[in-house]
Each structure stands twice: as structure tokens, then as C-alpha cells.
Design a protein around this motif. Structure first.
Motif, PDB file in Angstrom:
ATOM      1  N   GLU A  12      -7.802  13.045 -44.494  1.00  0.00           N
ATOM      2  CA  GLU A  12      -8.741  14.137 -44.682  1.00  0.00           C
ATOM      3  C   GLU A  12      -9.466  13.864 -45.989  1.00  0.00           C
ATOM      4  N   ILE A  13     -10.805  13.793 -45.934  1.00  0.00           N
ATOM      5  CA  ILE A  13     -11.562  13.413 -47.124  1.00  0.00           C
ATOM      6  C   ILE A  13     -12.679  14.407 -47.431  1.00  0.00           C
ATOM      7  N   ASP A  14     -13.033  14.440 -48.689  1.00  0.00           N
ATOM      8  CA  ASP A  14     -14.169  15.222 -49.171  1.00  0.00           C
ATOM      9  C   ASP A  14     -15.035  14.260 -49.973  1.00  0.00           C
ATOM     10  N   VAL A  15     -16.258  14.046 -49.508  1.00  0.00           N
ATOM     11  CA  VAL A  15     -17.191  13.129 -50.153  1.00  0.00           C
ATOM     12  C   VAL A  15     -18.015  13.932 -51.155  1.00  0.00           C
ATOM     13  N   MET A  16     -17.909  13.574 -52.421  1.00  0.00           N
ATOM     14  CA  MET A  16     -18.573  14.302 -53.500  1.00  0.00           C
ATOM     15  C   MET A  16     -19.811  13.529 -53.960  1.00  0.00           C
ATOM     16  N   VAL A  17     -20.964  14.209 -53.895  1.00  0.00           N
ATOM     17  CA  VAL A  17     -22.231  13.610 -54.322  1.00  0.00           C
ATOM     18  C   VAL A  17     -22.984  14.623 -55.191  1.00  0.00           C
ATOM     19  N   SER A  18     -24.121  14.198 -55.705  1.00  0.00           N
ATOM     20  CA  SER A  18     -24.980  15.124 -56.452  1.00  0.00           C
ATOM     21  C   SER A  18     -26.407  14.972 -55.934  1.00  0.00           C
ATOM     22  N   ARG A  19     -27.235  15.927 -56.305  1.00  0.00           N
ATOM     23  CA  ARG A  19     -28.639  15.878 -55.880  1.00  0.00           C
ATOM     24  C   ARG A  19     -29.372  14.709 -56.499  1.00  0.00           C
ATOM     25  N   ALA A  20     -28.825  14.123 -57.554  1.00  0.00           N
ATOM     26  CA  ALA A  20     -29.436  12.941 -58.173  1.00  0.00           C
ATOM     27  C   ALA A  20     -29.320  11.716 -57.268  1.00  0.00           C
ATOM     28  N   MET A  21     -28.391  11.736 -56.335  1.00  0.00           N
ATOM     29  CA  MET A  21     -28.196  10.622 -55.396  1.00  0.00           C
ATOM     30  C   MET A  21     -29.223  10.762 -54.273  1.00  0.00           C
ATOM     31  N   PRO A  22     -30.036   9.745 -54.026  1.00  0.00           N
ATOM     32  CA  PRO A  22     -31.021   9.844 -52.945  1.00  0.00           C
ATOM     33  C   PRO A  22     -30.349  10.147 -51.602  1.00  0.00           C
ATOM     34  N   PHE A  23     -30.999  10.995 -50.802  1.00  0.00           N
ATOM     35  CA  PHE A  23     -30.405  11.380 -49.520  1.00  0.00           C
ATOM     36  C   PHE A  23     -30.183  10.167 -48.622  1.00  0.00           C
ATOM     37  N   SER A  24     -31.057   9.176 -48.698  1.00  0.00           N
ATOM     38  CA  SER A  24     -30.868   7.966 -47.882  1.00  0.00           C
ATOM     39  C   SER A  24     -29.564   7.263 -48.255  1.00  0.00           C
ATOM     40  N   ALA A  25     -29.206   7.266 -49.541  1.00  0.00           N
ATOM     41  CA  ALA A  25     -27.936   6.664 -49.979  1.00  0.00           C
ATOM     42  C   ALA A  25     -26.757   7.504 -49.517  1.00  0.00           C
ATOM     43  N   VAL A  26     -26.892   8.824 -49.551  1.00  0.00           N
ATOM     44  CA  VAL A  26     -25.830   9.710 -49.047  1.00  0.00           C
ATOM     45  C   VAL A  26     -25.574   9.407 -47.577  1.00  0.00           C
ATOM     46  N   VAL A  27     -26.633   9.345 -46.796  1.00  0.00           N
ATOM     47  CA  VAL A  27     -26.501   9.098 -45.353  1.00  0.00           C
ATOM     48  C   VAL A  27     -25.904   7.722 -45.092  1.00  0.00           C
ATOM     49  N   ARG A  28     -26.352   6.723 -45.836  1.00  0.00           N
ATOM     50  CA  ARG A  28     -25.806   5.365 -45.646  1.00  0.00           C
ATOM     51  C   ARG A  28     -24.317   5.329 -45.937  1.00  0.00           C
ATOM     52  N   GLN A  29     -23.894   5.968 -47.024  1.00  0.00           N
ATOM     53  CA  GLN A  29     -22.480   5.988 -47.371  1.00  0.00           C
ATOM     54  C   GLN A  29     -21.671   6.801 -46.361  1.00  0.00           C
TER      55      GLN A  29
END
Length: 170
Positions: free
Chosen positions: A57-74
């Protein structure tokens, strides 16, 4: 070969000993977090081997500074490892439950299969629900485009095989 995330070797060693972290495992793209959960960390631009998180069970932590394309790729790369359950959380507040792994039959005779991630983005968390709903919609839009959906593809393939086997002369 992609490299493991920071702290990934420790997780891999645990998994080899048939152990797993307690609770939710955090995957951070924003640096180390002040939580006691087991954590993995990676740079948003890195290609990482996420296979050790299979079944967790995982929770992926990101911020708005991370481009959405990078969020989706990861997210797509992480989902290919088939975590048991995955949530996307922005440190600024919005959260989306992304889905969970399910067993997908790969062949009908003999019955064999494997775990694949089944996407079902759903906004969660009352304080930031409006932003979470926008994020949910963006993820639904990416499904089948930049987010691979192997579970649905596998279900279509097995249905075709089952129809052929059911029509086979006896």
C-alpha cells in the motif's frame, strides 16, 4: 536497467527476507518527509525500478512544483509494479485514490495470471476536495494516453481466449 529509488535497496532486502514495511509506504518526490512510515525517494526526472513496491500500500507524495507530465510518468511507472493500493497526495493538500492491484487471468487453460494495477482515480479528502476533483478528472483523461492500463487490456485478451476455447469442438 533503471536504478532503485533512495532507500530501495533496504526495501528489496526486506522483500527478499519475505518481510514488508508496516502500514503505508511513502514514495516521495519532494524529499524526505517527517513521518515514521517507510519511505522511498526519487528525483521526478529519474527512471526508477519500482518493482520492490509490488503488493504494498503506497502513497505517492508530490508538489505542485513538479510538472504534471512528470507526475503522470512516475505514476505510470509505479503502477506497472502493481502496488496493492496507490494514493497520489500533493503536499499542498489534494489527494486522489488511484486504484489497486487485481489478479488478471492471462490464460484460460491452464488457469494462470498475474497481478496488474487497475486504475480508478477518485478524489478523497474533504479540506481540498475541489482541487482533488480537478486532479481526478485530469488522471481519468490521461488513462489510455500517457497512463498505460494493462488490466483492461488483459481482461479483453482473456475474454477473446475464453470465447475461442468455449467454441472449441469437444
Amino acid at each position: 536497467m533503471n536504478r532503485l529509488p533512495i532507500n530501495g535497496q533496504r526495501l528489496l532486502d526486506m522483500r527478499r527476507r519475505k518481510q514488508r514495511p508496516a502500514g503505508v509506504t511513502l514514495i516521495s518526490f519532494v524529499g524526505w518527509l517527517p513521518y515514521s512510515n517507510f519511505q522511498l525517494s526519487a528525483n521526478p526526472t529519474d527512471s526508477v525500478d519500482w518493482t520492490p513496491i509490488a503488493g504494498l500500500e503506497i502513497d505517492v507524495m508530490v508538489s505542485r512544483a513538479m510538472p504534471f507530465s512528470a507526475v503522470v510518468r512516475q505514476l505510470g511507472a509505479i503502477a506497472l509494479a502493481a502496488p496493492d493500493h496507490m494514493v497520489l497526495s500533493y503536499v499542498e493538500g489534494p489527494r486522489v485514490d488511484c486504484g489497486q492491484a487485481r489478479y488478471s487471468l492471462q490464460t484460460f487453460n491452464p488457469n494462470t495470471g498475474r497481478m496488474l494495477f487497475d486504475w480508478f482515480p477518485m478524489a478523497v479528502g474533504v479540506p481540498h476536495i475541489a482541487d482533488a476533483i480537478k486532479l481526478e478528472r485530469r488522471l481519468w483523461h490521461e488513462l489510455g494516453r500517457s497512463l498505460p492500463i494493462p488490466f483492461d487490456d488483459a481482461e479483453r485478451r482473456i475474454l477473446t481466449r475464453m470465447k475461442k476455447e468455449a467454441a472449441w469442438p469437444k
